[in-house]
Enzyme design. Structure first.
Site, mmCIF file in Angstrom:
data_model
loop_
_atom_site.group_PDB
_atom_site.id
_atom_site.type_symbol
_atom_site.label_atom_id
_atom_site.label_comp_id
_atom_site.label_asym_id
_atom_site.label_seq_id
_atom_site.Cartn_x
_atom_site.Cartn_y
_atom_site.Cartn_z
ATOM 1 C CD GLU A 71 -0.073 -4.787 13.398
ATOM 2 O OE1 GLU A 71 0.894 -4.026 13.528
ATOM 3 O OE2 GLU A 71 -0.046 -5.823 12.698
ATOM 4 N NE ARG A 110 -4.366 -14.660 3.454
ATOM 5 C CZ ARG A 110 -3.622 -13.583 3.631
ATOM 6 N NH1 ARG A 110 -2.342 -13.706 3.936
ATOM 7 N NH2 ARG A 110 -4.135 -12.388 3.524
ATOM 8 C CE LYS A 168 -4.615 -4.958 8.394
ATOM 9 N NZ LYS A 168 -4.579 -4.972 9.889
#
Length: 553
Positions: free
Chosen positions: A30, A256, A266
């Site tokens: 993104e 992850r 983020k």
């Protein structure tokens, strides 16, 4: 090292058993911030699998939220992926490429009675969703007639309603044990220009709606996500089953990356940037790819780290020492050696010919004979590290002290005769003598000092700003006892004024070298001609290697 993990085993089995003739993966960032080391793991996995199995990997931007997305982030992401060593060819794609088709598929769901326009607010939708132990409540608008839903959705598309007034939801099961399946939102109203489509749209698909359908359009065979999307897989499959998509991708989840002394949110990284806790997205203390690159981490080291830690099914925390070990392993082989002084102490060689300067030959990298040698100027005044001298030497301190002889790297043996102090009693200069017969660092009579020091010639030394970086957080589990900001380390950046040898006066930005005996340092973009700035990449100490040695590898 050849990678082996459960995802590669699935891919190999699919090819072997004829379920797919070619592997197609994708990396779907993104564009609302810079990529970090966790994304690097995903990049290495998705592009790596495609390369290993003769397939292809698409770079596809999930640009479905125009409020947070910027072209600058798109450009940075492309640069980061290329820097890591991967190429997507002509397959730079965007979810926005499919907005028209996704809209048609949303209309298809409405027509099939499987989606409806809801007037509940975002807060009300959350209240109606229920909990893990209680079923959700159906919206009062869940059973709107198909024709009314069609009309309202078209009017949403036409821009008749303000932000948040209505959404399009899938009609699935408000009592599902999986909260994701409780009538998830598929479209929301966002009156904001899009970086690529401008003002063409004022409704945008959610990630859940765009993700699987984009995979299907592109013929993705293995849609690889991190574990937080595991609960979304039933929705991924439901949408694929209920839409006229051209292919049937499958989603697979892996753990992850979690690193000690590191935060990979983020949102929090953006907060660090916006509130000025760091210099920017590319601050060398940041775990972003741009930050790691500015600090001097080589792409090869990051790829090696991703391979070494592997791909797991369960979340765990990786010691940051493993990343640093992989980086040191690369830099030890590739980084040229240079002389730099962080905390200078002047040395005057009293018996060296006054005004003379000579050029000494120094090896560039003892790990790489092909790196050759360079010449370094030497004169009667030098700088050494202050910590390399003790007036009253401690036990097992073998470096310079009054009356003691040491070797200067690739130069001469010197002996300290006197320590000169200022009015406060601080040693400011050492008076020494040298042995001319030891040129190059060896004595004809075979004597061998117990210490070898690095140095720079004071007359030709280049002043340099040197930024010493350490972990951004002071504890391995940031935020465990409260606010993450409370655990920011006040010593994560220490700036000193030192000296480097003349060859580094105009070091290329991004070049990483080893300051002998001190660590690895990278020329920073803030450098000016003749006034370099260096970031410490890592010290020479490798704690992880010692742990491995104690554990027998």
């Amino acid at each position: 090292m050849e990678a082996r993990d459960f995802i590669r085993e699935i891919v190999a089995a699919d090819l072997r058993e004829g379920r797919h003739s070619q592997v197609v993966t994708r990396f779907p960032p993104e564009p609302n911030g810079h990529l970090h080391i966790g994304h690097a793991k995903s990049i290495c996995l998705n592009f790596g699998i495609a390369n290993e199995f003769g397939g292809r990997c698409n770079l596809r931007f999930d640009d479905t939220n125009p409020i947070k997305e910027e072209q600058a982030y798109i450009d940075a992401i492309e640069a980061h992926v290329r820097w890591l060593g991967f190429d997507w060819g002509e397959r730079a794609l965007h979810a926005s490429d499919y907005f028209g088709l996704l809209y048609e598929w949303a209309v298809h769901l409405i027509g099939a009675g499987k989606a409806y326009v809801d007037d509940l607010s975002a807060d009300e939708i959350r209240e109606h969703r229920g909990t893990l132990t209680e079923p959700g409540r159906e919206s009062p608008w869940r059973d709107r007639p198909v024709a009314e839903n069609m009309d309202l959705f078209a009017r949403m598309r036409a821009g008749e309603f303000p932000n948040g007034a209505r959404v399009l939801r899938a009609k699935i099961d408000m009592a599902s044990p999986n909260l994701t399946m409780r009538d998830p939102v598929l479209y929301r109203i966002v009156h904001a220009p899009h970086p690529r489509t401008g003002d063409a749209w004022c409704i945008y698909p959610t990630y859940d709606f765009a993700h699987g359908q984009s995979d299907a359009i592109e013929g993705v065979t293995h849609s690889i996500c991190t574990l937080e999307f595991e609960n979304h897989r039933p929705l991924y499959d439901w949408l694929i089953e209920n839409l006229p998509v051209p292919s049937r991708p499958r989603q697979y989840e892996f753990a992850r990356l979690n690193l000690t002394y590191t935060v990979l949110s983020k949102r929090f990284l953006l907060r660090l940037v916006d509130e000025g806790h760091v210099r920017g997205w590319d601050d060398p203390r940041m775990p972003t790819i741009s930050g790691l690159r500015r600090r001097g981490f080589p792409a090869e080291g990051i790829r090696a780290f991703a391979t070494e830690i592997g791909v797991a099914k369960n979340d765990s925390v990786v010691e940051i020492g493993r990343l640093e070990h992989a980086v040191r392993d690369v830099l030890n082989r590739t980084a040229p050696r240079r002389f730099g002084i962080l905390d200078p102490l002047r040395v005057v060689i009293e018996n060296y010919p006054q005004g003379q300067t000579e050029e000494l030959e120094v090896i560039n990298n003892p790990e790489d004979a092909s790196a050759g040698t360079r010449t370094v100027p030497f004169c009667g005044e030098l700088f050494i590290e202050r910590e390399d001298f003790q007036e009253d030497p401690a036990p097992r301190f073998f470096r310079l002290a009054p009356g003691r002889e040491v070797r200067l790297r690739s130069a001469y043996f010197i002996t300290c005769r006197e320590a000169v102090k200022d009015a406060a009693g601080t040693v400011v200069e050492l008076r020494c003598t040298y042995d001319p017969a030891t040129r190059g660092g060896d004595a004809p009579d075979g004597r061998r000092p117990k210490a070898t020091l690095h140095w720079v010639s004071a007359r030709q030394a280049v002043p340099a700003q040197i930024r010493l970086y350490d972990h951004l957080f002071s504890r391995p589990d940031p935020g465990a006892d409260g606010d993450l900001l409370d655990d920011l380390s006040p010593s994560s950046e220490v700036v000193v004024e030192g000296y480097v040898e003349p060859s580094l006066a105009d070091a290329p930005v991004g070049e990483t070298v080893q300051f002998e005996r001190l660590g690895y340092f990278c020329a920073d973009p803030d450098s000016q001609p003749g006034s370099p700035v260096f970031n410490r990449t890592l010290t020479l100490k490798d704690t992880w290697a010692k742990v491995q040695a104690r554990q027998g590898g």
